[in-house]
Design a protein around this motif. Sequence first.
Motif, mmCIF file in Angstrom:
data_model
loop_
_atom_site.group_PDB
_atom_site.id
_atom_site.type_symbol
_atom_site.label_atom_id
_atom_site.label_comp_id
_atom_site.label_asym_id
_atom_site.label_seq_id
_atom_site.Cartn_x
_atom_site.Cartn_y
_atom_site.Cartn_z
ATOM 1 N N LEU A 71 -140.500 27.861 -60.251
ATOM 2 C CA LEU A 71 -140.356 28.961 -59.301
ATOM 3 C C LEU A 71 -140.441 30.320 -59.978
ATOM 4 C CD1 LEU A 71 -137.463 27.690 -56.998
ATOM 5 C CD2 LEU A 71 -139.902 27.663 -56.548
ATOM 6 N N ALA A 87 -147.161 25.174 -52.290
ATOM 7 C CA ALA A 87 -145.974 24.711 -51.572
ATOM 8 C C ALA A 87 -145.827 23.203 -51.604
ATOM 9 C CB ALA A 87 -146.039 25.206 -50.120
ATOM 10 N N ALA A 137 -144.841 22.037 -55.089
ATOM 11 C CA ALA A 137 -143.516 22.556 -55.441
ATOM 12 C C ALA A 137 -142.424 21.809 -54.687
ATOM 13 C CB ALA A 137 -143.446 24.051 -55.142
ATOM 14 N N ARG A 186 -136.164 32.652 -53.873
ATOM 15 C CA ARG A 186 -137.503 32.037 -53.974
ATOM 16 C C ARG A 186 -137.472 30.592 -53.496
ATOM 17 N NH1 ARG A 186 -138.461 33.119 -60.144
ATOM 18 N NH2 ARG A 186 -136.201 32.833 -60.059
ATOM 19 N N LEU A 189 -139.663 29.133 -50.272
ATOM 20 C CA LEU A 189 -140.493 27.934 -50.381
ATOM 21 C C LEU A 189 -140.120 26.907 -49.303
ATOM 22 C CD1 LEU A 189 -142.714 26.602 -52.065
ATOM 23 C CD2 LEU A 189 -140.923 25.601 -53.485
ATOM 24 N N GLU A 229 -141.519 28.130 -46.053
ATOM 25 C CA GLU A 229 -142.961 27.894 -46.015
ATOM 26 C C GLU A 229 -143.252 26.418 -45.734
ATOM 27 O OE1 GLU A 229 -146.875 28.436 -48.944
ATOM 28 O OE2 GLU A 229 -144.911 29.241 -49.526
#
Length: 1499
Positions: free
Chosen positions: A192, A200, A203, A231, A235, A238
Motif C-alpha cells: 500500500l 485493486a 491488492a 489507504r 482500497l 474501491e
Amino acid sequence: MEVVLADTLLSRCGDRAALLRALSAPLSAERAEALRLLLQRLAAGGPAAAGEAEALRRAAWEVALERCRPLLRGGEGAAAGSAERLRAARGALRHCVQLCGAPLAARLARDALAELAAGSGAAAQEAAVEALVAAAPRLEEPELLSRCAAAALALLREEGEGEAAAALVAGRLLPALGANGAALPRVWEGLLGAGGAARAGRALLALSALADALLPRGPAEPGLDARLCPRFWRLVQEGLTERDGLCRKRARYLLKRALDLSGGQRAELRCAPDEPSLFWWSAEKNEQLLQFWETYILIMETLEGNQVGSENKTLTKEGILHFLELYETKHLPNSFVFSEFVIGPLMDALSESSLYSRTPGQSIGACPPLGMKLQKFLATYLTLLPEEEKGSFLLKFIQKMTSRHWCAVPILFLSMALASIPACKVLGAEGLHALRDVLQCTMITHQILLRGAAQCYLLQTTMHLTDVEKVSFPEVSSFLLSLRPEESLRRDTLLWTELCSWLQVNDRRFRKSGTSDFGHQEASSLCQYVHSLVGEYLKTPASERENCFMPDWFEAKLVSTMILLAADVEQMKNKCSGKSNIEWIELEAFLNPLLDVLMKLGSNAYIPTLKADKSLQLLLKLLQTRWLKCSNVGDLDRCDLYLALIPELMNLCLKVNLKKMSSIRNFLSSLISASIRNLQERNSEKLKDQIRKVAGMASLAAVCEIMDGELEVHLESLPSVDALKKLISFSRFNEVLKKPSYIEEKNSSCEEKTSQGWGKIVARYVRDQWICLRFVLNSFGTLAQGCEETSVMSLSMAERSKEILQSALEVLSILPSDQVSPVFDCMKVLVPKLLDSSEALCIEAFDLAWKIISSLSNTQLIFWANLKAFVQFIFDTEVLAVAASAKGQAYTKIKEVIFKLIDLSTTKTGVFNVVLSHCCQSWIFPTVDERSALTNAFLNAGNYSELITEACVFGTVFRKDQRPIQDVHAFIENLGEKCAANVVAESTNRDDHFVRICAVKFLCLLDGTNILHKTFMEDIFIKLLDKDELVSRSRTRYYANSLQHRIKNRVWQTLLVLLPKLNQNFLSGTLDRVFQAGFSNNQASVKYFIEWIVILTLHKYPQFLDKFWDCFCYDEEKLKKSICTFLSVLAHFDIILQNTSEKKPALKKALIVVLQWCFSHNFSVRLYALIALKKIWAMCRMLHVEEFEALTPVIESSLQQVENMHGTGNARRNWQRIQDHFFFATFHPVEDYSLETIFYILPRLSELAEDEWISLSRFDRFTDIPWPAAFQWCHSRTELRELKPSDWTQQDMGSHLAEADSQTEWTDVQKKIIPWKNSTPSLDLEMAFQDRAAKLGKSNSRLIVVASLIDKPTNLGGLCRTSEIFGASALVVGSLHYIQDKQFQHLSVSAEQWLPLVEVKPSQLVDYLQEKKTEGYTIIGVEQTAKSFDLTEYCFPEKSLLLLGNEHEGIPANLIHHLDVCVEIPQQGIIRSLNVHVSGALLIWEYTRQQVIKQKQQQ
C-alpha cells in the motif's frame, strides 16, 4: 493411525538421522510421504540430546538441499514424480527448516531469490516460491526479508500469465511472510506504499491472505493495524464497487474482519483526522455501530445474491429498514464516501417494488414503513453532509433515478422522499434538467394515479431545492411543461396555488435568460418573461409565411400555461397588497398581442397562415386550461383545430353570458347548411374536394356532439337541424372516400401533410357519420319522423334499421378501435327494435362488440372509454328487457357476456365495476323516456340476478407482487387533496372492493314491501346459499384466507345484509339450509356469521326454536365438528328470548341440552358448553325457575370449580380466553348489527386477511349508488370498534393454543455467518476422525466432504444422508451438536450413525485444509470463478476434499486462495445458484461415478 506408527518407529530407532537419509534415497511418493510424517513428528517433538540434535540438523539440511529442492525444481526423478510426491516434498521442506532454523532458511531464500531473478519457467518459479514459503517464518536477516517481500509483491503484480503465480503467492507465500513479525511491515509498505501499488484485485487478494496478521485478534502491534490506514479503506471501498464479483467478496470479507475485531475490542479507533475515511469506531457507540455495519454488509450480500426468491427480498427489506432507522436515529459513520453506497447499492435495492409493502399491523391506506423511513433518512442524511457536497449528492441521486427503468411504486416513494427534504437552495439548471428527465423517462407506467402523484412530489422537490438564482424562466417553464395537466398540475389544485406562491416569492430572483431582452437587469420578472414569450410566439419568420404545415402544439401549451400562471401570480400579489379584481386586467395585458391577431382574422386576408394557426392554438389551450376541461385533440389538421374551438367557445359563452348565444346559434346554423352543401356536391377525386367533404362531415359531427351535450341551448329547433336529420336518415353509411389524385397538385408541399395518412382520414370520415346518426337516433327516436307514416314507409324504416345495423357490423371490422364508441351507441338504439325479427343479427352484433373489447384489454388509453360504450350498449335497459322477454338465444348470449366480463375483471381490475355500476343505477333509478315500452326497469334485476350474485362474492386473491400496488393506491387516495393527483385524476372506482360495495348498497335500497324487490331478494338469498353449498362440496377442508374461505365469508356477509328484509314465511323454508351450513367444516369468520344469522332469526321469530333444538339430535359423528357453533348460539340465549313471553320452557330445554355437552370428552366442546351454561343458568336464577332447584348445588359447584380452576396449565388459560373473546364478552348481535360490523370489524377481529376489510369510508367514497334515506345500520358501537383480535380461535379451525414466541421481526431474519467467530481450542482432529471410523467399522475411502460453513440443519442432514449412501470417508461439520437437531435427523434418517463425522469449526478450516494438503488431498471448491472447471470435464483425484460454501455467502474470500481447483455445475436456467445440498450431492455422485469406472477398468 499413521501418526501412531510414526511415533512408534522413531521411539524404537537408534539413529534417527540415518533413518531420514535412508528414506530420502530414492524419494518415491510413498517414501516422500513417510519422510514428511517423520520430519513432522521430529519437529513437533521435544528437544533432543546435543549430539543427536546436531546429527538431525545435518540430516535435515541434506534432505532439504539434496532431495526436496531438486525434486521441487523438477530435477531428480521429476519424470516419475506425481502430485502426491510434490506435496509431501513441500511439507518435508518446511519441517526441515523447522529443525535447522535460520541458517537453512537463509540458504533457501538466497537460492530461491536467485532463481526468480534468473526468470526461469513456471515450474522453477513455483519451486522457488515453495522454498520461500518454507523459509519465510524463520528468516532473520533484514536484507533477505526485504528482498523476499519485494519478490512476493513483484509476482503479485504480474499481469497476463501471472494469475497462477499471484494465486500461489497469496495462498502460500504471503501468509508465511505474515507469520514473520519482521517481514510483515515490509510487505505492508510495499503493498500500500506510495509507489507502485498493486491494482485493486491483486491488492485485495493479498490483503485477504494477510488478514490474520493485519487484523489480529489480540492486541495490535504499533503501525500494523490496517483499520488505522486510510489507504486500506480506500482500497476496500474501491473493491466494493468493482465489477469483478470475487473482488467485491474479498472487500466485504476484510470489512467483516475489521467489524468483528472492532466490536470485540470496544476501543476508540479513527484514521488520520485530516483524511476522510470509510470506517471509524467508538466504544460509546459500540452496539449501534455493530448494528449499522452488520446491516450494511447484509444489504451488500443480499444484493450480491441477485436472487428472485422471497427470502432474499425479506433480507433486503429488513436490512434496508434497519439501516435507514439507524442512520436516522443515531449519528453514525458519515462521510462523502457513503454517498456512493446510497446512490449505488442502496438505490438498486430500493428499486424493488415488493419492499414497499405494509407491515401486518398497519391499516390499509397507511404509508409503508420503508416509505416513511426513506423520507426521514434522506432529510437527516442531507443535513449531515457539508454544504458544498449537498448539491452534488442530490444531483447524482436524481440522475440515478433516470439511469434505469423504475417501477411506479419505487419512483413514487423516492420522489416523496426528495419532496420531504427541508427547503435548501442546492439544485441549479443541471438539477432541474435531471428532474425533467425523471418526468420524461421514468413515468412509463399504466398506474396513472401513482404516476400523477410522483409528478406532484417532483414539482414540490423543484420548489424546495432549486436555487432560483441559478435557473431561468425558460428552464422552469420547460420543466413545468413535462407535467401532465390531466394527472398532476391543474389550476384548481393546491399544487397550482403552491406553485404560484413559489413564483411570487421568488419573482425577480430568477437568473436572466441568455436570449432575453429585459434590458440590463440581472434578474428576470415573470410578467416580463410572459410578455416576451407571447410576443415571440406570435412572430412569424418571413421564410415560413406561406408554410402550410401545422405548428407544433408544444409552444401553444407552454405559452398558455405560463400566461395563466403569471395571471394568478399577479392576482396573488394584488391580494397581498390589498388590491382586488385585477386578475382580468393583468390577463388582458398578457393577451393583447393575441387579441390583435384574433380581431384581424376576419378582416385581414393577408394575415400569415402560420400566425393564424398559432393564435387559434393558443386560444384553444387557454380555453381548455381555464375551464379545466381536457379535450383530446388527436388530429393535427386545421379542420380539427377550428372545430375544437367551437365547443370551447360555447362553454365560455354559457358560463359568461347567455345573451351571446344568439350569435352562436346563427353561426352553427350556417355551418350546418354549408357542410350539407359540401357533402351533397358531386364526388370528385381532387384532393381539395375530398378534404372539403371530410371537413363538412367533421363539422356536422362537432355540431351534433354540441347538441347532445348542451341541452339547455335548444339547438334542435334550428331549421338546418331538420335538413341534417334528413341527410343522415337517407345517406349511405360507411361510404369510403376515393383516394385523391395528386396529378394537378404534385408540386404542392402539403401533399404529404394533408393529414396523418389517407386511411386515418377515411376512418375519421366514417366515424363522424355515426356520430351524426347517434344524434338523430337519440334526439328523434326514429329515422322516419317527418315523413308520411304509411305501412309501406313503416316497413321500409324497419328494413332501414336492419340495414343500418348490418352497416354497423361492417364498420366495426374496419374502424380503428379508438373510434367505435359512436357505433356502439347507435347499436344500443337499433338492437331492441330488431331483437324479435333479426335475433341472429343482434347476436352477431354482441359477439363482434365483445371481440373488440376483449382485444383492447391491454390498451390502457382507449379501453375504458370503449368499455363504457360497450356496457351501455349490451346492458341497455331496453336491450336487456326485450332479450329477457323472449328468453331466446340473445338472452343466453347476454348472460354469457356477463361471465366473460367477470373473468376479464379478475385480470384487469375495474371491468366488473363499470358493468355493475351501470346496471344497478339503471335498474334502481331508471331514466326511461316516453319511447320505451318498458314499464319497470327493475324487472331486469330479476332476469339477470346472476350479476348481483356474482358481485356479492367477487374479489380476487392478490398475488404478493400485486398487493404493494393496491396498498400504495390506497395510501395515495387517503392523502386526499394534499396530493393533487387525487383531484385531477378521474375517479374510476376500479378497486375490487367497489364491486361488492355497489352490490351491497343496491341491496340496501331495496324495499321488502315491494313485491318485485321482495322476490328478487329471496332469489338472491337462495342463490347465495347454493353457492355456499357448492363451495363446501368442492372442498371439504380449506385454508384460512384462501379463495374458498373468502367466497364463503362474502356469501354470509351478504345474507346478513338481506336478513332484516326477509319475512317469516320465506325464512321458515330456508332456515334448515342455514342450520345445515353450520354442520360444515368452516373457518372461524364464517362460523361467526352463521351463528349471528341464527341468533338474529331466532330473536325475531322465536317460534323457530323447535327447529333449532333438532340440530342437537344428530349423531355424535355429525356433531363433533359443528357442536361448538350451536353452543355459541346458546351463549346468546338471553338475546334470543327477548321477544318471547314463555321463557321458562325454552330455558328448561336449553339447560337439558347444554348439560349433556358439559360431559363431552372433548375439552373445547366442554368449554363452549360451560360458557353457554353460565349464561343460561344466570337467566334461570334471574327468573327463579323452581324446576331446577334440585340441580342448583351441582350446577353452581361445577361453575365455581371452573372459575376457581388452579394451576398453570392450558385449561385455566383457555377458560379465561374464551370468556374474554369478543363474540361472548362484547359482541351484541342486535345492537351491533351494522355494515361496519359485518364488513370491517368482525373480519378484523376474526383475523381475516386485510384485503377483506371494507371500511365505512369506502362505502361513503362510492357515490354511484346513494345511501337509502334515513339508513341507520352503518356504525357499530364504540366498545366493539375499539377491540383488538383475541388469541382464542374455535377449536375445529385446527389452530393450536400454544403461546407464540415473542420474537421481534428483525431477529427472525437469518444473519450471514462470520466464519472466524466462535473459535475453540484446536483438537486432535485426525484422532477424532480415526476414532469415529473405527467405531463404525468402516474403511477409509478417499473423499472428504467439508460442510463446516453450512449452518442449516436441513442441508446438513441431507448431505449426511447423501455422503453415507455414496461412501464418503467423512463428513466434516462445524459442530456435532447439529446431529441432535430434529430437522437434521428427519433428513439424515440415521445416516449419522454409519458415517464418520468430524467437527471442524469455521475458524479452524484454514489449518485443517493445510493439513489435508500436506497429506496429499486436492482441495476442491464448489464456486463459480474465472478459472473454474466444468463438472462434466473435471477428473477427480482419488484423494479429494470437497469444500462446500455457506448457503448465502458461499466460500469466504479467505478460503478461496487455499483451493487447488474450483468446479462449477453447468446451468441452463436463469436462477444463479443451486441449493448447497443439491450442489454437494451432484459433486459427490460425480466423484463416485468416476471412481467406480476406474475400479472396473483396473479389474
